[in-house]
Design a protein around this motif. Structure first.
Motif, PDB file in Angstrom:
ATOM      1  N   ALA A  68      20.970  39.862  25.155  1.00 42.49           N
ATOM      2  CA  ALA A  68      21.188  40.840  26.151  1.00 42.49           C
ATOM      3  C   ALA A  68      22.023  40.521  27.078  1.00 42.49           C
ATOM      4  O   ALA A  68      22.282  41.273  28.267  1.00 42.49           O
ATOM      5  CB  ALA A  68      19.628  41.104  26.499  1.00 42.49           C
ATOM      6  N   ILE A  69      22.487  39.327  27.149  1.00 38.07           N
ATOM      7  CA  ILE A  69      23.336  38.753  28.450  1.00 38.07           C
ATOM      8  C   ILE A  69      24.894  38.868  27.769  1.00 38.07           C
ATOM      9  O   ILE A  69      25.116  38.222  27.054  1.00 38.07           O
ATOM     10  CB  ILE A  69      23.132  37.420  29.048  1.00 38.07           C
ATOM     11  CG1 ILE A  69      21.519  37.488  29.688  1.00 38.07           C
ATOM     12  CG2 ILE A  69      24.048  36.951  29.892  1.00 38.07           C
ATOM     13  CD1 ILE A  69      21.292  36.177  30.202  1.00 38.07           C
ATOM     14  N   GLN A  70      25.936  39.521  28.483  1.00 35.76           N
ATOM     15  CA  GLN A  70      27.060  39.696  28.176  1.00 35.76           C
ATOM     16  C   GLN A  70      27.842  38.691  28.679  1.00 35.76           C
ATOM     17  O   GLN A  70      27.987  38.662  29.983  1.00 35.76           O
ATOM     18  CB  GLN A  70      27.552  41.262  28.454  1.00 35.76           C
ATOM     19  CG  GLN A  70      29.022  41.317  27.985  1.00 35.76           C
ATOM     20  CD  GLN A  70      29.493  42.859  28.368  1.00 35.76           C
ATOM     21  OE1 GLN A  70      28.671  43.683  28.894  1.00 35.76           O
ATOM     22  NE2 GLN A  70      30.611  43.283  28.000  1.00 35.76           N
ATOM     23  N   THR A  71      28.810  38.036  28.019  1.00 37.35           N
ATOM     24  CA  THR A  71      29.584  36.949  28.527  1.00 37.35           C
ATOM     25  C   THR A  71      30.948  37.711  29.527  1.00 37.35           C
ATOM     26  O   THR A  71      31.329  38.754  28.649  1.00 37.35           O
ATOM     27  CB  THR A  71      30.201  36.260  27.469  1.00 37.35           C
ATOM     28  OG1 THR A  71      29.152  35.284  26.887  1.00 37.35           O
ATOM     29  CG2 THR A  71      31.156  35.258  28.159  1.00 37.35           C
ATOM     30  N   VAL A  72      31.102  37.455  30.534  1.00 40.71           N
ATOM     31  CA  VAL A  72      32.138  37.966  31.216  1.00 40.71           C
ATOM     32  C   VAL A  72      33.408  37.229  31.104  1.00 40.71           C
ATOM     33  O   VAL A  72      33.413  35.962  31.554  1.00 40.71           O
ATOM     34  CB  VAL A  72      31.652  38.304  32.627  1.00 40.71           C
ATOM     35  CG1 VAL A  72      32.739  39.022  33.636  1.00 40.71           C
ATOM     36  CG2 VAL A  72      30.389  38.850  32.968  1.00 40.71           C
ATOM     37  N   PRO A  73      34.442  37.962  30.855  1.00 37.51           N
ATOM     38  CA  PRO A  73      35.922  37.129  30.798  1.00 37.51           C
ATOM     39  C   PRO A  73      36.383  36.922  32.246  1.00 37.51           C
ATOM     40  O   PRO A  73      36.082  37.627  33.133  1.00 37.51           O
ATOM     41  CB  PRO A  73      36.642  38.093  29.963  1.00 37.51           C
ATOM     42  CG  PRO A  73      36.142  39.280  30.107  1.00 37.51           C
ATOM     43  CD  PRO A  73      34.599  39.189  30.439  1.00 37.51           C
ATOM     44  N   ARG A  74      36.961  35.831  32.538  1.00 37.12           N
ATOM     45  CA  ARG A  74      37.328  35.329  33.859  1.00 37.12           C
ATOM     46  C   ARG A  74      38.670  35.727  33.908  1.00 37.12           C
ATOM     47  O   ARG A  74      39.728  35.306  33.058  1.00 37.12           O
ATOM     48  CB  ARG A  74      37.154  34.110  34.369  1.00 37.12           C
ATOM     49  CG  ARG A  74      37.598  33.686  35.625  1.00 37.12           C
ATOM     50  CD  ARG A  74      37.104  31.992  36.052  1.00 37.12           C
ATOM     51  NE  ARG A  74      37.653  31.693  37.222  1.00 37.12           N
ATOM     52  CZ  ARG A  74      37.212  30.638  37.830  1.00 37.12           C
ATOM     53  NH1 ARG A  74      36.749  29.845  37.214  1.00 37.12           N
ATOM     54  NH2 ARG A  74      37.570  30.563  39.033  1.00 37.12           N
ATOM     55  N   PRO A  75      39.400  36.452  34.794  1.00 36.81           N
ATOM     56  CA  PRO A  75      41.008  36.758  34.966  1.00 36.81           C
ATOM     57  C   PRO A  75      41.583  35.246  35.095  1.00 36.81           C
ATOM     58  O   PRO A  75      41.113  34.467  35.916  1.00 36.81           O
ATOM     59  CB  PRO A  75      40.979  37.566  36.085  1.00 36.81           C
ATOM     60  CG  PRO A  75      39.721  38.274  36.479  1.00 36.81           C
ATOM     61  CD  PRO A  75      38.697  37.177  35.718  1.00 36.81           C
TER      62      PRO A  75
END
Length: 261
Positions: A132-139
Protein backbone atom coordinates in the motif's frame (compact mmCIF):
# COMPACT_ATOMS: atom_id res chain seq x y z
CA UNK A 1 64.59 26.70 66.70
CA UNK A 2 67.73 28.74 66.03
CA UNK A 3 67.25 32.01 64.20
CA UNK A 4 70.87 32.04 62.99
CA UNK A 5 71.45 32.34 59.29
CA UNK A 6 74.51 31.28 57.27
CA UNK A 7 75.05 34.91 56.32
CA UNK A 8 75.01 36.04 59.96
CA UNK A 9 77.43 33.29 61.00
CA UNK A 10 79.91 34.21 58.28
CA UNK A 11 79.49 37.93 58.92
CA UNK A 12 80.32 37.46 62.63
CA UNK A 13 83.41 35.40 61.76
CA UNK A 14 84.53 37.97 59.19
CA UNK A 15 84.08 40.72 61.77
CA UNK A 16 86.27 38.82 64.24
CA UNK A 17 88.96 38.30 61.58
CA UNK A 18 88.79 41.96 60.66
CA UNK A 19 89.10 43.02 64.29
CA UNK A 20 92.10 40.72 64.81
CA UNK A 21 93.75 42.05 61.64
CA UNK A 22 93.17 45.61 62.74
CA UNK A 23 94.56 44.98 66.23
CA UNK A 24 97.67 43.26 64.89
CA UNK A 25 98.22 45.98 62.32
CA UNK A 26 97.82 48.64 65.00
CA UNK A 27 100.35 46.98 67.31
CA UNK A 28 102.84 46.53 64.46
CA UNK A 29 102.44 50.17 63.47
CA UNK A 30 103.03 51.29 67.06
CA UNK A 31 106.25 49.26 67.24
CA UNK A 32 107.42 50.78 63.97
CA UNK A 33 106.55 54.24 65.30
CA UNK A 34 108.69 53.61 68.41
CA UNK A 35 106.05 52.83 71.01
CA UNK A 36 107.97 51.08 73.80
CA UNK A 37 104.73 50.05 75.49
CA UNK A 38 104.25 47.30 72.88
CA UNK A 39 106.37 44.23 73.50
CA UNK A 40 106.97 40.93 71.73
CA UNK A 41 104.38 39.22 73.85
CA UNK A 42 101.77 41.73 72.70
CA UNK A 43 102.59 41.04 69.06
CA UNK A 44 102.60 37.31 69.62
CA UNK A 45 99.26 37.41 71.41
CA UNK A 46 97.76 39.51 68.59
CA UNK A 47 99.06 37.04 66.01
CA UNK A 48 97.65 34.16 68.03
CA UNK A 49 94.27 35.89 68.17
CA UNK A 50 94.43 36.46 64.39
CA UNK A 51 95.32 32.81 63.81
CA UNK A 52 92.49 31.69 66.07
CA UNK A 53 90.08 34.05 64.28
CA UNK A 54 91.12 32.44 60.99
CA UNK A 55 90.40 28.99 62.41
CA UNK A 56 87.06 30.28 63.71
CA UNK A 57 86.30 31.58 60.20
CA UNK A 58 86.85 28.10 58.75
CA UNK A 59 84.67 26.67 61.52
CA UNK A 60 82.00 29.23 60.62
CA UNK A 61 82.20 28.16 56.98
CA UNK A 62 81.48 24.56 57.97
CA UNK A 63 78.66 25.65 60.28
CA UNK A 64 77.14 27.87 57.61
CA UNK A 65 77.39 25.07 55.04
CA UNK A 66 75.71 22.63 57.45
CA UNK A 67 72.99 25.16 58.18
CA UNK A 68 72.41 25.77 54.46
CA UNK A 69 72.13 22.03 53.89
CA UNK A 70 69.66 21.74 56.79
CA UNK A 71 67.62 24.59 55.36
CA UNK A 72 67.71 23.03 51.90
CA UNK A 73 66.67 19.68 53.36
CA UNK A 74 63.77 21.31 55.17
CA UNK A 75 62.75 23.22 52.04
CA UNK A 76 62.86 20.00 50.02
CA UNK A 77 60.72 18.23 52.62
CA UNK A 78 58.15 21.04 52.67
CA UNK A 79 58.01 21.20 48.86
CA UNK A 80 57.72 17.42 48.55
CA UNK A 81 54.92 17.27 51.13
CA UNK A 82 53.05 20.08 49.36
CA UNK A 83 53.56 18.46 45.97
CA UNK A 84 52.33 15.15 47.36
CA UNK A 85 49.27 16.85 48.86
CA UNK A 86 48.48 18.44 45.50
CA UNK A 87 48.91 15.16 43.64
CA UNK A 88 46.81 13.27 46.19
CA UNK A 89 43.96 15.75 45.67
CA UNK A 90 43.51 14.31 42.16
CA UNK A 91 44.81 10.74 42.35
CA UNK A 92 45.54 8.56 39.35
CA UNK A 93 42.53 6.47 40.32
CA UNK A 94 40.31 9.45 39.43
CA UNK A 95 41.87 9.54 35.98
CA UNK A 96 41.41 5.79 35.59
CA UNK A 97 37.76 6.02 36.66
CA UNK A 98 37.11 8.94 34.30
CA UNK A 99 38.84 7.07 31.47
CA UNK A 100 36.70 4.00 32.05
CA UNK A 101 33.57 6.18 32.17
CA UNK A 102 34.57 7.85 28.90
CA UNK A 103 35.27 4.48 27.30
CA UNK A 104 31.90 3.18 28.48
CA UNK A 105 30.19 6.34 27.19
CA UNK A 106 31.88 6.06 23.79
CA UNK A 107 30.97 2.38 23.60
CA UNK A 108 27.39 3.20 24.54
CA UNK A 109 27.29 5.92 21.88
CA UNK A 110 28.52 3.51 19.24
CA UNK A 111 25.98 0.91 20.35
CA UNK A 112 23.13 3.43 20.12
CA UNK A 113 24.30 4.66 16.69
CA UNK A 114 24.44 1.13 15.36
CA UNK A 115 21.03 0.35 16.87
CA UNK A 116 19.60 3.50 15.29
CA UNK A 117 20.99 2.58 11.87
CA UNK A 118 19.65 -0.96 12.24
CA UNK A 119 16.23 0.42 13.21
CA UNK A 120 16.31 2.72 10.18
CA UNK A 121 17.07 -0.19 7.90
CA UNK A 122 14.29 -2.32 9.41
CA UNK A 123 11.80 0.55 9.14
CA UNK A 124 12.76 1.05 5.50
CA UNK A 125 12.32 -2.68 4.85
CA UNK A 126 8.87 -2.65 6.45
CA UNK A 127 7.73 0.27 4.29
CA UNK A 128 9.16 -1.26 1.13
CA UNK A 129 7.41 -4.55 1.88
CA UNK A 130 4.01 -2.86 2.24
CA UNK A 131 2.11 -2.95 -1.11
CA UNK A 132 0.00 0.00 0.00
CA UNK A 133 3.03 2.31 0.20
CA UNK A 134 4.10 3.66 -3.15
CA UNK A 135 7.78 4.31 -3.74
CA UNK A 136 8.35 7.91 -4.83
CA UNK A 137 11.01 8.58 -7.48
CA UNK A 138 13.40 11.39 -6.60
CA UNK A 139 14.16 13.91 -9.34
CA UNK A 140 17.74 13.77 -10.57
CA UNK A 141 18.14 17.46 -11.33
CA UNK A 142 16.69 20.80 -10.24
CA UNK A 143 15.31 23.51 -12.51
CA UNK A 144 16.26 27.07 -11.62
CA UNK A 145 13.31 29.04 -10.28
CA UNK A 146 11.38 26.03 -9.06
CA UNK A 147 10.81 25.36 -5.38
CA UNK A 148 13.04 22.65 -3.87
CA UNK A 149 11.63 19.17 -4.21
CA UNK A 150 9.95 17.83 -1.09
CA UNK A 151 9.75 14.15 -0.40
CA UNK A 152 6.97 12.26 1.40
CA UNK A 153 6.15 12.88 5.05
CA UNK A 154 6.69 9.21 5.80
CA UNK A 155 7.63 6.95 2.96
CA UNK A 156 10.23 5.52 0.62
CA UNK A 157 12.09 7.47 -2.05
CA UNK A 158 13.91 5.84 -4.94
CA UNK A 159 16.91 7.67 -6.33
CA UNK A 160 17.89 6.93 -9.92
CA UNK A 161 20.90 9.23 -9.83
CA UNK A 162 24.49 8.59 -8.75
CA UNK A 163 24.55 6.01 -5.95
CA UNK A 164 20.94 5.00 -6.52
CA UNK A 165 18.97 2.96 -3.99
CA UNK A 166 16.05 3.44 -1.63
CA UNK A 167 15.80 5.96 1.19
CA UNK A 168 13.54 6.40 4.19
CA UNK A 169 11.99 9.88 4.32
CA UNK A 170 10.24 11.53 7.28
CA UNK A 171 8.72 15.02 7.27
CA UNK A 172 9.97 15.61 3.75
CA UNK A 173 13.62 14.87 4.63
CA UNK A 174 15.75 11.76 4.21
CA UNK A 175 16.71 9.75 7.28
CA UNK A 176 20.35 9.03 6.50
CA UNK A 177 22.46 6.32 8.02
CA UNK A 178 24.51 7.77 10.88
CA UNK A 179 28.31 7.83 10.60
CA UNK A 180 29.51 6.29 13.86
CA UNK A 181 33.11 7.40 13.35
CA UNK A 182 32.04 11.01 12.79
CA UNK A 183 29.84 10.97 15.90
CA UNK A 184 32.53 9.34 18.04
CA UNK A 185 34.99 11.97 16.85
CA UNK A 186 32.44 14.69 17.61
CA UNK A 187 32.10 13.38 21.16
CA UNK A 188 35.88 13.17 21.55
CA UNK A 189 36.25 16.82 20.54
CA UNK A 190 33.58 18.03 22.97
CA UNK A 191 36.13 19.16 25.63
CA UNK A 192 38.02 21.22 23.03
CA UNK A 193 34.79 22.88 21.96
CA UNK A 194 33.96 23.64 25.59
CA UNK A 195 37.44 25.12 26.10
CA UNK A 196 36.96 27.27 23.01
CA UNK A 197 33.63 28.57 24.30
CA UNK A 198 35.18 29.29 27.70
CA UNK A 199 38.10 31.13 26.10
CA UNK A 200 35.71 33.21 23.98
CA UNK A 201 33.63 34.05 27.05
CA UNK A 202 36.70 35.08 29.06
CA UNK A 203 37.98 37.19 26.17
CA UNK A 204 34.60 38.91 25.87
CA UNK A 205 34.55 39.63 29.61
CA UNK A 206 38.11 40.97 29.51
CA UNK A 207 37.18 43.22 26.57
CA UNK A 208 34.11 44.49 28.43
CA UNK A 209 36.21 45.26 31.52
CA UNK A 210 38.75 47.14 29.42
CA UNK A 211 36.00 49.18 27.77
CA UNK A 212 34.62 50.03 31.23
CA UNK A 213 38.10 51.13 32.39
CA UNK A 214 38.65 53.20 29.24
CA UNK A 215 35.24 54.83 29.68
CA UNK A 216 36.24 55.87 33.20
CA UNK A 217 39.55 57.19 31.84
CA UNK A 218 37.64 59.21 29.23
CA UNK A 219 35.95 61.16 32.00
CA UNK A 220 38.85 61.22 34.49
CA UNK A 221 41.85 62.00 32.28
CA UNK A 222 40.99 63.15 28.71
CA UNK A 223 44.65 63.64 27.82
CA UNK A 224 45.61 60.08 28.77
CA UNK A 225 42.49 58.83 26.99
CA UNK A 226 43.46 60.69 23.81
CA UNK A 227 46.72 58.70 23.71
CA UNK A 228 44.79 55.43 23.34
CA UNK A 229 44.36 53.96 19.84
CA UNK A 230 41.08 54.73 18.11
CA UNK A 231 40.08 51.05 18.29
CA UNK A 232 39.95 51.42 22.08
CA UNK A 233 38.61 54.97 22.27
CA UNK A 234 35.54 54.45 20.12
CA UNK A 235 33.83 51.70 22.18
CA UNK A 236 34.81 53.51 25.39
CA UNK A 237 33.19 56.82 24.50
CA UNK A 238 30.11 55.06 23.17
CA UNK A 239 29.97 53.22 26.49
CA UNK A 240 30.15 56.64 28.15
CA UNK A 241 27.15 57.80 26.11
CA UNK A 242 29.00 59.91 23.52
CA UNK A 243 28.87 59.19 19.79
CA UNK A 244 32.11 58.82 17.86
CA UNK A 245 31.21 61.63 15.47
CA UNK A 246 30.44 63.97 18.35
CA UNK A 247 33.75 63.10 19.99
CA UNK A 248 35.71 63.78 16.79
CA UNK A 249 33.87 67.08 16.25
CA UNK A 250 34.50 68.30 19.81
CA UNK A 251 36.98 71.22 19.44
CA UNK A 252 38.01 70.97 23.09
CA UNK A 253 39.10 67.36 23.06
CA UNK A 254 42.87 66.80 23.54
CA UNK A 255 44.85 65.81 20.46
CA UNK A 256 47.70 63.32 20.92
CA UNK A 257 51.10 64.41 19.59
CA UNK A 258 51.59 61.75 16.97
CA UNK A 259 55.05 62.99 15.90
CA UNK A 260 56.53 63.21 19.40
CA UNK A 261 59.44 61.02 20.39
Amino acid sequence: MSTETPEAILAAADAAVGAADAQLADLEARVIDGDDQVGPDDIEQARSRRYFAGLARRRAEKKAAALREAQARQARTVAQLEARRILDSVPQSDVDDALRAAEDAMTALRTVVRARNAARDRALAVLRACPAIQTVPRPVGHTRGQAPWRGPDFGVVRSDGYGGGYELWIDGRPVDSLDEHQLLDQARKAPDRADHVTAQTEAALAKARRIEQDAVLFRADPHAFAALPAARRRPAIEKAGVTWDAYLADPTRPRPRTNSI
